[in-house]
Scaffold this active site. Sequence first.
Site, PDB file in Angstrom:
ATOM      1  N   ASN A 251       0.886  -1.168   0.000  1.00  0.00           N
ATOM      2  CA  ASN A 251       0.000   0.000   0.000  1.00  0.00           C
ATOM      3  C   ASN A 251       0.927   1.222   0.000  1.00  0.00           C
ATOM      4  OD1 ASN A 251      -2.418  -1.545   0.201  1.00  0.00           O
ATOM      5  ND2 ASN A 251      -2.030  -1.832   2.380  1.00  0.00           N
TER       6      ASN A 251
ATOM      7  N   GLU B 195      -8.292  -3.751  -2.773  1.00  0.00           N
ATOM      8  CA  GLU B 195      -8.489  -3.038  -1.500  1.00  0.00           C
ATOM      9  C   GLU B 195      -8.305  -1.533  -1.665  1.00  0.00           C
ATOM     10  OE1 GLU B 195      -7.462  -6.311   1.856  1.00  0.00           O
ATOM     11  OE2 GLU B 195      -5.716  -5.243   1.074  1.00  0.00           O
TER      12      GLU B 195
ATOM     13  N   ARG C  96       1.125  -8.275  -7.828  1.00  0.00           N
ATOM     14  CA  ARG C  96       0.454  -9.148  -6.853  1.00  0.00           C
ATOM     15  C   ARG C  96      -0.888  -9.660  -7.381  1.00  0.00           C
ATOM     16  NH1 ARG C  96      -0.907  -7.212  -1.713  1.00  0.00           N
ATOM     17  NH2 ARG C  96      -0.088  -8.902  -0.459  1.00  0.00           N
TER      18      ARG C  96
ATOM     19  N   ASP D  62      -6.355 -15.200   2.555  1.00  0.00           N
ATOM     20  CA  ASP D  62      -5.400 -14.197   3.033  1.00  0.00           C
ATOM     21  C   ASP D  62      -4.615 -14.681   4.240  1.00  0.00           C
ATOM     22  OD1 ASP D  62      -3.991 -11.887   3.348  1.00  0.00           O
ATOM     23  OD2 ASP D  62      -5.644 -10.723   4.170  1.00  0.00           O
TER      24      ASP D  62
ATOM     25  N   GLU E 139       0.096 -12.025  11.119  1.00  0.00           N
ATOM     26  CA  GLU E 139      -1.131 -11.228  11.189  1.00  0.00           C
ATOM     27  C   GLU E 139      -2.307 -12.027  11.736  1.00  0.00           C
ATOM     28  OE1 GLU E 139      -2.149  -9.586   7.390  1.00  0.00           O
ATOM     29  OE2 GLU E 139      -4.047  -8.731   8.079  1.00  0.00           O
TER      30      GLU E 139
ATOM     31  N   HIS F 274     -10.813 -16.890   8.907  1.00  0.00           N
ATOM     32  CA  HIS F 274     -11.209 -15.474   8.926  1.00  0.00           C
ATOM     33  C   HIS F 274     -12.234 -15.180  10.025  1.00  0.00           C
ATOM     34  CE1 HIS F 274     -11.927 -11.449   7.332  1.00  0.00           C
ATOM     35  NE2 HIS F 274     -11.019 -11.656   6.401  1.00  0.00           N
TER      36      HIS F 274
END
Lengths: 704, 704
Positions: free
Chosen positions: B225, B306, B338, B379, B407, B525
């Site tokens: 990002n 995103e 990506r 993810d 994460e 998730h």
Amino acid sequence: MRGKRLVNWLAALFASVLGCIALAAPAKAEDGYGLWLRYAPPEGEAKAELSRHPIVLATNSQQDNPTIAVAMAELERGLESLSGLDVDRRASVPTSSLSDVTLISLQCDHPQIAGGGAFSLNSSSSKVSILASEPIGCLYGAFALLRSLSEGEPLDSIAYSSAPAMPLRMLNHWDNPDGHVERGYAGRSIFDWWHLPERLDQRMIDYARANASIGINGVVVNNVNARAFMLEQRYIAKYKRLADAWRPFGIRLYVSARFSAPQDIGGLNTSDPLDPAVRAWWKAKADEFYRAVPDFGGFLVKANSEGQPGPQDFGRTHADGANMLAEAVGNRGTVIWRAFVYSEEDETDRAKQAYAEFVPLDGQFADNVIIQVKNGPIDFQPREPYHPMFGAMPNTNLMLEAQITKEYLGFASHLAFLAPMWEEVLDEQTGRAGTVAEVVSPVGMAGVANTGSDRNWTGSHFDQANWYAFGRLAWDPDLSSEHIAREWASQTFTRDPQANDAIVAMMMRSREAVVSYMTPLGLAHLMDTGHHYGPAPWVCDLARPEWNPCYYHRADAEGIGFDRTVHGSDALSQYPDEIAERWDDPATIDPRFLLWFHHVAWDAKLSSGETLWEALVAEYDRGVEEVDAMARQWAELSDAIDPQRFRAVSESLEIQCKEARWWRDASIAYWQSINGLPVPNGARQPAETIEAYQSRSFPEAPGQ
Amino acid sequence: MRGKRLVNWLAALFASVLGCIALAAPAKAEDGYGLWLRYAPPEGEAKAELSRHPIVLATNSQQDNPTIAVAMAELERGLESLSGLDVDRRASVPTSSLSDVTLISLQCDHPQIAGGGAFSLNSSSSKVSILASEPIGCLYGAFALLRSLSEGEPLDSIAYSSAPAMPLRMLNHWDNPDGHVERGYAGRSIFDWWHLPERLDQRMIDYARANASIGINGVVVNNVNARAFMLEQRYIAKYKRLADAWRPFGIRLYVSARFSAPQDIGGLNTSDPLDPAVRAWWKAKADEFYRAVPDFGGFLVKANSEGQPGPQDFGRTHADGANMLAEAVGNRGTVIWRAFVYSEEDETDRAKQAYAEFVPLDGQFADNVIIQVKNGPIDFQPREPYHPMFGAMPNTNLMLEAQITKEYLGFASHLAFLAPMWEEVLDEQTGRAGTVAEVVSPVGMAGVANTGSDRNWTGSHFDQANWYAFGRLAWDPDLSSEHIAREWASQTFTRDPQANDAIVAMMMRSREAVVSYMTPLGLAHLMDTGHHYGPAPWVCDLARPEWNPCYYHRADAEGIGFDRTVHGSDALSQYPDEIAERWDDPATIDPRFLLWFHHVAWDAKLSSGETLWEALVAEYDRGVEEVDAMARQWAELSDAIDPQRFRAVSESLEIQCKEARWWRDASIAYWQSINGLPVPNGARQPAETIEAYQSRSFPEAPGQ
């Protein structure tokens, strides 16, 4: 060697250093983590003396007292490192005299030594005793002994007694719970709230050791711009873990409290300090703290300042708010209330507002309330006159707030030893109650910490000296800056006398250099918006007048400076007559404060014979020259300093050389755009246009 | 020992450890900064063997080659640390045979060794030679030799040749220019953009050493990002300083590029990849990079995912965008694009979107474009089936993207060794082109880094193993997780065989434990919003459906799981028939993926004979038990591990014991609120109510 040449010469130096040394990755690299507690072995005679006999370390005092235990452990660690010997630790002091040993003994219940951390060191014929009336005195004495030995003093000549001048010697951390440090330039917060209470980082122990070594005995662990949730029970458990770890080191934990917490987390619909439910909420909250942390220090509050909530939101005074909290804390602790206030609505000179709000309340604050006053009336600028509140509130506990982190003096990028700045204000005669030091000595000093997660703690090696100096001055405000610099440098870098002299000389000129290239002749608040880095005297479009540099310098075609005489804001009237009279006249005022109090014509002749414009440019040039001189002094120390720290400091000085020029050139270019004057004879033109300086931006600046 | 008893027992242990050890502040504390490169001296026979003779280190290769220089320096440092001897470094290999010396020699131009970093180690009668055809092979060989010696292998038995399986072994840093690390749990960014290029932190050298020691040869220094200003000239100067420092270690620097940079910083009004001005802007930008950094690696791009800009904003394809950048870079470097895309408008199963967007483009990407594909289709969850793109794009360069930072596996708070997870996906048969390892071996692997400013680099000592394992697997995906664990533990903690066995056993059970207590039986998730920490399967009110845990688990009164068969989203059809057929049937699918592909009734009988509900609860309990077992194993190692790291790991395990129960209890309480079922026979009731779990918040969670 000036400007570009210096930079090239430094660049060549770094390239060779990098090639030869950094890549070779020396096994015993000095990364700065050890601070001034490296206990590097002395060389030559001092080493021989220290290692001549086996060392016996003993105490008759309770070894299971946690403070005595850490004192013994520190002595063992330090003596072993200094001497290279294994220390023989005994559970009691040998009664028969031991021959051919060095005996270090602790007595921590000596009736003739004062309390409060006082200690006495005595030595004779290879026997050194540390005497105190309390364990904490023994710990301070242990650190003092290790400091003397680290400085290379011979064992046999140690005779020294000391007691702290002030009861409260405190660090304020502007650390947020998410790890961001407001005005922090050394990485993330050292406080790992996320993993506390289960995980206690070793840094928390090493931090306490470092603080105890310089006499710091109080720590506010969170930002004065406080989040209310840090008063919740789950945080109290975290504080308990920290406080338990710090207690042996004589450090009490304090917390910044958000005044609106009763509404934010308490479910009340008001935070009015006179409301019984609010008072009950704070009382219960304080009780909750004291159940977990019996020696909890108390609360620090920033109220009704820069948008923070406070008692004025409910039509009450600072005294109403502070006293309400003081009652909740009771005789168990202290409420520290900041005098750093300026209102979003008040249009009077910002420099006057704190005095105007607080002085009328003198005598109204509870006994366990302390008002914390910044050194100057604005905000930690490179130079300010002393704050007129000092001496003006004889019936109130006042403590000094200094900023160790260098928000306005070049972050961790520029070398600026701050002890001379603090010494300057501590020594100032208030004209009412002695010096500032005498005003605050019955209470204490707080310093806004400069620590972070960086390996070297403070973002640069020399910034460690500011932490050190703050503690030493709070312990003894009569210590000279130079004495402190010498102590620190010999423990931190080298005992070599020549190298030590050079380092001390660099340190002693460093802060004045920053004043010269950033804010000469009493100018202030000329930095860029938000991050507060770099020059931006041109900024004049921010929503509040007092956010703008132009508000402070007031430069126009005729002159520059803020008229704070009776013809202007009359801030001078807040000072005692004797001082105000001297400062009222541009001819008699200390020229270092000239433009703080006076708007002076560009072509006005100063006592030096120069015009103001000539003097101003000369001052910028002096600042740049001083930084170049510092870089030259450092460059000559390559043999005296370990390569890793030598390179780190060299590279920082390269930045400072470049940025001193940036400050000088951008400032002069801007003043020229206002006064239309050429640079004085012989001075260098700014390297770039004013537009080029104005277009610079660096969104990665830390600490916002 | 379960639950509360374990916690109490650990607490007592910590108290005593803290009392005796942490406060005693051991002089030679291990803080983890040395990673697996501690070169701790062996003991006993191995030590005697290594120290028996003087050590001579020599090379006939060019010593002024920077890579050979760092290889020699590392060998000198490592051998001196391991042997306790001073190494005698010679400028050339002695021609006459030296008796009674250990001779370590480098030959870095050996014609019979392959290129690309390959090396060969040979030893006989106290002579060890490192052979390679290029300097970088010598450096890798030097690290391999030091690794063997660190593991305690005798000098005379070293005979080992190795070559990297993949050309590109890369770390991706999600580090922002302000020092914040997205999904970083180890402090601030290690990259000090603020002080670069003048100041180069020693960490940048130590980081390169660590990477080179495990074969990593590419580093993307900023977040996918990306901020456009990181492409500006002043940043290129910073990259140059880093690249110059890293070049000797064989590491090429890459930069994440924001696709809209031509508009953001270039002054253009479009970033359309087919627009000639846009193409010219990127070409000029790439040229600017290559002038400063001749071996600049290239750009990494996150596009149209995103909210990031990308070619689809201009009606173009991923291939149009990637190929435009590839042309700008030319044969000088690589564009890494990506495949982690999901659209804010696409309502189809998120697991299907990357495949759907990319597979039709197979064969359209330029030769110097690499498509970077995450290990699974969602993810980085604790367990996912392999990504169906692997094997489905035979005419495209695909590389694997793994996440080293945890994460979704407990941040740096939980111990989870990730090599088994990566081994699982690398070994997976794609049914089309061999294993995933075989698909990506011609290209490479990227790992999202877990480094930060913490003293131990990775936020916890055991997370260093994930950095290590990633590099080792990228070098050789055939290495077993257990082999890697053993290598790492013996270098990092201890060579003691029993202790090493226990550490390896902990590591090998750790990731499966996390799967069991967080996302058993193919669930995914289920974490809380934003910070992604802790359980929140109840969250169902976020704006986009695929942001909600309820989207993934689809629990209702009848059952739980995401139907991805032809009756549901049909994501199964993206897999080869052979695999899809096996996974299509709940009776034949690997139970670890059951609820990923199937919605299963709570009372459905599994092959084990249990109902789904019984199996699910049992799996949660297994996870909790495994963590307890890890804590017990660690507690027995107090004599084998240095006190500072022993305490740090113990305290982390205390957190994990507590939080494994939190995951289990909150999840079960929530499923019960849906299915109305009692806990199966013998299982423990959740400790708190579902409302209590739902009310937890912790705004200080890192890495957001």
